[in-house]
Write an enzyme that holds these catalytic residues in place. Structure first.
Site, PDB file in Angstrom:
ATOM      1  N   CYS A 133       3.880  -4.581   3.758  1.00 15.91           N
ATOM      2  CA  CYS A 133       5.255  -4.195   4.103  1.00 15.91           C
ATOM      3  C   CYS A 133       5.436  -2.689   3.968  1.00 15.91           C
ATOM      4  O   CYS A 133       5.621  -2.168   2.862  1.00 15.91           O
ATOM      5  CB  CYS A 133       6.247  -4.930   3.203  1.00 15.91           C
ATOM      6  SG  CYS A 133       7.976  -4.520   3.541  1.00 15.91           S
ATOM      7  N   CYS A 136       8.733  -1.565   2.545  1.00 18.35           N
ATOM      8  CA  CYS A 136       8.859  -1.767   1.100  1.00 18.35           C
ATOM      9  C   CYS A 136       8.130  -0.673   0.321  1.00 18.35           C
ATOM     10  O   CYS A 136       8.616  -0.202  -0.711  1.00 18.35           O
ATOM     11  CB  CYS A 136       8.261  -3.117   0.694  1.00 18.35           C
ATOM     12  SG  CYS A 136       8.879  -4.536   1.590  1.00 18.35           S
ATOM     13  N   ASP A 137       6.953  -0.295   0.801  1.00 17.25           N
ATOM     14  CA  ASP A 137       6.053   0.532  -0.010  1.00 17.25           C
ATOM     15  C   ASP A 137       5.731   1.901   0.575  1.00 17.25           C
ATOM     16  O   ASP A 137       5.033   2.694  -0.059  1.00 17.25           O
ATOM     17  CB  ASP A 137       4.730  -0.229  -0.230  1.00 17.25           C
ATOM     18  CG  ASP A 137       4.954  -1.569  -0.899  1.00 17.25           C
ATOM     19  OD1 ASP A 137       5.856  -1.657  -1.752  1.00 17.25           O
ATOM     20  OD2 ASP A 137       4.237  -2.528  -0.572  1.00 17.25           O
TER      21      ASP A 137
END
Length: 316
Positions: A133, A136-137
C-alpha cells in the site's frame, strides 16, 4: 432474527446496506475490527466516482457511505466474522467476540486481499520495507529508492503516487507488455522519476532488519541482477476473500463466487454476493457499488417470496 446480514464494508457492502435499509429491512452490517471501509480506506484521491467532480479522498468517501447507510437504519458492527453456517432457511454468522447472529438472508461482500509474491523474507520484512500500500507507507520513503512490482493500473497508480516522496521508482514487470490502461501507462511513462524494468521477476529480497535491495531474474535469458533500494511495493493483483464460504458456495475457476447470470444469487438460496468477491474483470468502486445495489434488490425479492411457514418458524 435479522432479515439480512451484510458481511463487508466496502462500496458494495455499504451500498447494499443503503438500499436494504431504505426498503425497511433493518440490515446488520459486519464491517471489520481492523479493516472497516475496505481498500478505499488506503487510497488517496478518488477521481472517478460519480458525483465528485473535484475528487474525494478514499476514507472520506467510505465515511460518507457509512453515514448514509446508518442514516436509514443500518446497524454497523466493528468485528470480524470467524465462521458461517449457510445451510437451512436461517443463516448463522459467528463473530470474533463469540456473538452469533441469525438472518433469513446474507449478502457476502468481503472484497479481496493483496496477492503476495510468495518468496522468502517477504512476510518477515513486511512493514520494514515491503508493502502492499503506497498510500499507507509512501511517506516513509522520502528521498529513497523504491520499486513497484506489477503491470496493471494498481502498479501504475502506486508508482506515480510514490514519486511524491521517493527520488527514484522502479517498475518491475515480468513481460514487455503492461496490462494497465493507456492513460495510466502514459502517466507513468512520462514521469521522470519512474524507470521501467521489463522481463524481470523478483526472486530475492535482501536485508536483515530493513530492505536493502532485491534480486531479479530475467524471464528471457534467466540472467540475474540486483537493485539497491529501500522499499518494495507489491501490486500484482488481489484474491477474493472467499475463505469463509469454501465448501458452502459454488466458486468459479477464477476463485470468485459463482452467481446466476447478472444477478447476485449464489448457489445457496438466501445467500447473495456483491463486489470484488464475484468480479475479476472491472474491480472498480463504482461497479462494486452497483453490485451492492443488485444484491439488496435480490434480497428484497427473495424475502418477499418466502412462504409464510418459513417466516413464522424463523421468528419463533
Amino acid at each position: 432474527m435479522r432479515q439480512v446480514i451484510i458481511i463487508g464494508s466496502g462500496p458494495a457492502g455499504y451500498t447494499a446496506a443503503i438500499y436494504a435499509a431504505r426498503a425497511s429491512l433493518s440490515p446488520l452490517l459486519i464491517a471489520s475490527s481492523v479493516e472497516a471501509g475496505g481498500e478505499l480506506m488506503k487510497t488517496t484521491e478518488v477521481e472517478n466516482f460519480p458525483g465528485f467532480p473535484d475528487g474525494i479522498m478514499g476514507p472520506d468517501l467510505m465515511m460518507k457511505m457509512q453515514e448514509q447507510a446508518e442514516k436509514f437504519g443500518t446497524e454497523v458492527v466493528l468485528d470480524d466474522v470467524v465462521s458461517l453456517d449457510l445451510s437451512g432457511d436461517v443463516k448463522k454468522v459467528t463473530l470474533g467476540n463469540g456473538d452469533v447472529h441469525e438472518a433469513l438472508s446474507v449478502i457476502y461482500a468481503t472484497g479481496s486481499a493483496y496477492r503476495k509474491l510468495g518468496i522468502a523474507d517477504e512476510t518477515r520484512l513486511s512493514g520494514y520495507g515491503v508493502s502492499w500500500c503506497a498510500t499507507c507507507d509512501g511517506f516513509f520513503f522520502r528521498q529513497k529508492t523504491v520499486a513497484v512490482v506489477g503491470g496493471g493500473d494498481s502498479a501504475m497508480e502506486e508508482a506515480t503516487f510514490l514519486t511524491k516522496f521517493a527520488d527514484k521508482v522502479y517498475v518491475i514487470h515480468r513481460s514487455e507488455k503492461l496490462r494497465a490502461s493507456k492513460i495510466m501507462q502514459d502517466r507513468a511513462l512520462a514521469n521522470p522519476k519512474i524507470e521501467f524494468v521489463f522481463n524481470k521477476v523478483v526472486e530475492r529480497i535482501y536485508g536483515e532488519d530493513l530492505v536493502t535491495g532485491i534480486g531479479l531474474r530475467d524471464t528471457v535469458d534467466a540472467s540475474e541482477s540486483t537493485i539497491d533500494l529501500s522499499g518494495l511495493f507489491v501490486a500484482i493483483g488481489n484474491d477474493p476473500r472467499v475463505h469463509l464460504v469454501h465448501g458452502q458456495l459454488e466458486l468459479t475457476h477464477d476463485g470468485t463466487i459463482a452467481v446466476d447470470g447478472r444477478s447476485s444469487r449464489t448457489s445457496v438460496p438466501g445467500v447473495f454476493a456483491a463486489g470484488d468477491v464475484l468480479d475479476v474483470t472491472y474491480r472498480q468502486a463504482v461497479t462494486a457499488a452497483g453490485s451492492g445495489t443488485v444484491a439488496a434488490l435480490d434480497v428484497e425479492h427473495y424475502l418477499a417470496s418466502l412462504p409464510r411457514q418459513v417466516l413464522d418458524a424463523a421468528t419463533v
